[in-house]
Design an enzyme around this catalytic site. Sequence first.
Site, PDB file in Angstrom:
ATOM      1  N   TYR A  80      46.900 -29.378  90.029  1.00 62.01           N
ATOM      2  CA  TYR A  80      47.263 -30.699  90.561  1.00 62.01           C
ATOM      3  C   TYR A  80      46.085 -31.403  91.238  1.00 62.01           C
ATOM      4  O   TYR A  80      46.300 -32.266  92.103  1.00 62.01           O
ATOM      5  CB  TYR A  80      48.426 -30.564  91.547  1.00 62.01           C
ATOM      6  CG  TYR A  80      49.791 -30.454  90.891  1.00 62.01           C
ATOM      7  CD1 TYR A  80      50.305 -31.497  90.123  1.00 62.01           C
ATOM      8  CD2 TYR A  80      50.580 -29.325  91.052  1.00 62.01           C
ATOM      9  CE1 TYR A  80      51.552 -31.411  89.525  1.00 62.01           C
ATOM     10  CE2 TYR A  80      51.844 -29.229  90.458  1.00 62.01           C
ATOM     11  CZ  TYR A  80      52.314 -30.283  89.702  1.00 62.01           C
ATOM     12  OH  TYR A  80      53.558 -30.209  89.120  1.00 62.01           O
ATOM     13  N   LYS A 119      59.743 -25.426  86.984  1.00 58.55           N
ATOM     14  CA  LYS A 119      59.148 -25.173  88.296  1.00 58.55           C
ATOM     15  C   LYS A 119      59.906 -24.084  89.073  1.00 58.55           C
ATOM     16  O   LYS A 119      61.041 -23.730  88.734  1.00 58.55           O
ATOM     17  CB  LYS A 119      59.137 -26.479  89.103  1.00 58.55           C
ATOM     18  CG  LYS A 119      58.242 -27.560  88.498  1.00 58.55           C
ATOM     19  CD  LYS A 119      58.154 -28.746  89.460  1.00 58.55           C
ATOM     20  CE  LYS A 119      57.277 -29.840  88.893  1.00 58.55           C
ATOM     21  NZ  LYS A 119      57.104 -30.946  89.872  1.00 58.55           N
ATOM     22  N   GLU A 137      46.251 -29.896  80.373  1.00 58.29           N
ATOM     23  CA  GLU A 137      47.212 -28.988  81.019  1.00 58.29           C
ATOM     24  C   GLU A 137      47.559 -27.806  80.106  1.00 58.29           C
ATOM     25  O   GLU A 137      47.701 -26.673  80.576  1.00 58.29           O
ATOM     26  CB  GLU A 137      48.453 -29.778  81.439  1.00 58.29           C
ATOM     27  CG  GLU A 137      48.115 -30.758  82.561  1.00 58.29           C
ATOM     28  CD  GLU A 137      49.259 -31.679  82.966  1.00 58.29           C
ATOM     29  OE1 GLU A 137      50.399 -31.499  82.485  1.00 58.29           O
ATOM     30  OE2 GLU A 137      49.006 -32.593  83.775  1.00 58.29           O
ATOM     31  N   HIS A 149      58.127 -30.216  85.144  1.00 56.60           N
ATOM     32  CA  HIS A 149      56.945 -31.072  85.079  1.00 56.60           C
ATOM     33  C   HIS A 149      56.741 -31.502  83.637  1.00 56.60           C
ATOM     34  O   HIS A 149      57.073 -30.754  82.712  1.00 56.60           O
ATOM     35  CB  HIS A 149      55.714 -30.290  85.555  1.00 56.60           C
ATOM     36  CG  HIS A 149      54.416 -30.966  85.255  1.00 56.60           C
ATOM     37  ND1 HIS A 149      53.920 -31.988  86.025  1.00 56.60           N
ATOM     38  CD2 HIS A 149      53.537 -30.795  84.236  1.00 56.60           C
ATOM     39  CE1 HIS A 149      52.781 -32.408  85.501  1.00 56.60           C
ATOM     40  NE2 HIS A 149      52.525 -31.690  84.420  1.00 56.60           N
ATOM     41  N   ASN A 151      61.543 -30.824  91.892  1.00 56.64           N
ATOM     42  CA  ASN A 151      62.209 -31.605  90.847  1.00 56.64           C
ATOM     43  C   ASN A 151      62.337 -30.875  89.503  1.00 56.64           C
ATOM     44  O   ASN A 151      62.355 -31.497  88.448  1.00 56.64           O
ATOM     45  CB  ASN A 151      61.553 -32.979  90.703  1.00 56.64           C
ATOM     46  CG  ASN A 151      60.097 -32.899  90.311  1.00 56.64           C
ATOM     47  OD1 ASN A 151      59.535 -31.818  90.233  1.00 56.64           O
ATOM     48  ND2 ASN A 151      59.483 -34.037  90.049  1.00 56.64           N
TER      49      ASN A 151
HETATM   50  P1  CMP Z   1      55.174 -33.734  88.770  1.00 59.20           P
HETATM   51  O1  CMP Z   1      55.618 -34.485  87.573  1.00 59.20           O
HETATM   52  O2  CMP Z   1      55.024 -32.275  88.660  1.00 59.20           O
HETATM   53  O3  CMP Z   1      53.767 -34.351  89.256  1.00 59.20           O
HETATM   54  C1  CMP Z   1      53.354 -34.346  90.610  1.00 59.20           C
HETATM   55  C2  CMP Z   1      54.440 -33.930  91.531  1.00 59.20           C
HETATM   56  O4  CMP Z   1      54.273 -34.293  92.867  1.00 59.20           O
HETATM   57  C3  CMP Z   1      55.728 -34.601  91.134  1.00 59.20           C
HETATM   58  O5  CMP Z   1      56.212 -34.045  89.940  1.00 59.20           O
HETATM   59  C4  CMP Z   1      56.601 -34.376  92.354  1.00 59.20           C
HETATM   60  O6  CMP Z   1      57.304 -33.145  92.308  1.00 59.20           O
HETATM   61  C5  CMP Z   1      55.565 -34.309  93.448  1.00 59.20           C
HETATM   62  N1  CMP Z   1      55.678 -35.469  94.316  1.00 59.20           N
HETATM   63  C6  CMP Z   1      55.508 -36.753  93.982  1.00 59.20           C
HETATM   64  N2  CMP Z   1      55.694 -37.534  95.064  1.00 59.20           N
HETATM   65  C7  CMP Z   1      55.985 -36.713  96.092  1.00 59.20           C
HETATM   66  C8  CMP Z   1      56.284 -36.921  97.463  1.00 59.20           C
HETATM   67  N3  CMP Z   1      56.295 -38.150  97.991  1.00 59.20           N
HETATM   68  N4  CMP Z   1      56.536 -35.844  98.223  1.00 59.20           N
HETATM   69  C9  CMP Z   1      56.501 -34.597  97.687  1.00 59.20           C
HETATM   70  N5  CMP Z   1      56.222 -34.336  96.385  1.00 59.20           N
HETATM   71  C10 CMP Z   1      55.972 -35.393  95.602  1.00 59.20           C
END
Ligand code: CMP
Length: 141
Positions: free
Chosen positions: A50, A10, A127, A116, A113
């Site tokens: 998403y 990311k 995806e 993904h 984070n």
């Molecule tokens: P990802 O695995 O990419 O799938 C969806 C993403 O939404 C997840 O990782 C997080 O980075 C993001 N996400 C999930 N919960 C929250 C939250 N409460 N606030 C902000 N981002 C979130």
Amino acid sequence: MNNRTFAMIKPDAVRNGYMGKILDRIIEADFKILGAKLIRMTKAQAEGFYAIHRERPFFQELTTFMSSGKAMVLALEKENAVSAWRDTIGATNPAEAVDGTIRKDFATSLGENAVHGADSDENAAIEIGFFFTNSELISNE
Ligand code: CMP
């Protein structure tokens, strides 16, 4: 069991200089890289990718962040690839990720984070198809 998964490095991880270190983890964990691309998503693309989360309160924050800079998308192959990659990256929230996982070592927050991973075989196929054509997936070395 599907042997393919979809992964993304990311924008936070690219910005923080972790792209190479995360690629090392992918190779060390014995994933074969079938496809890899450096991209920069538009906001509309991020909203499409998403779409499953469009009703969530964090949807705007998520799609703004995901379109904020370069990311690397990858199609990976390994036995039981979806769960193997999820084990390698660790919990969605880095505060809950166990030692040695990518999110424990490189992620900063739940929203940013680092990586993904597809959460099911079905979503992995969707995806991968979002970013790669079949001819861009190279399975012979
Ligand atoms: P990802 O695995 O990419 O799938 C969806 C993403 O939404 C997840 O990782 C997080 O980075 C993001 N996400 C999930 N919960 C929250 C939250 N409460 N606030 C902000 N981002 C979130």
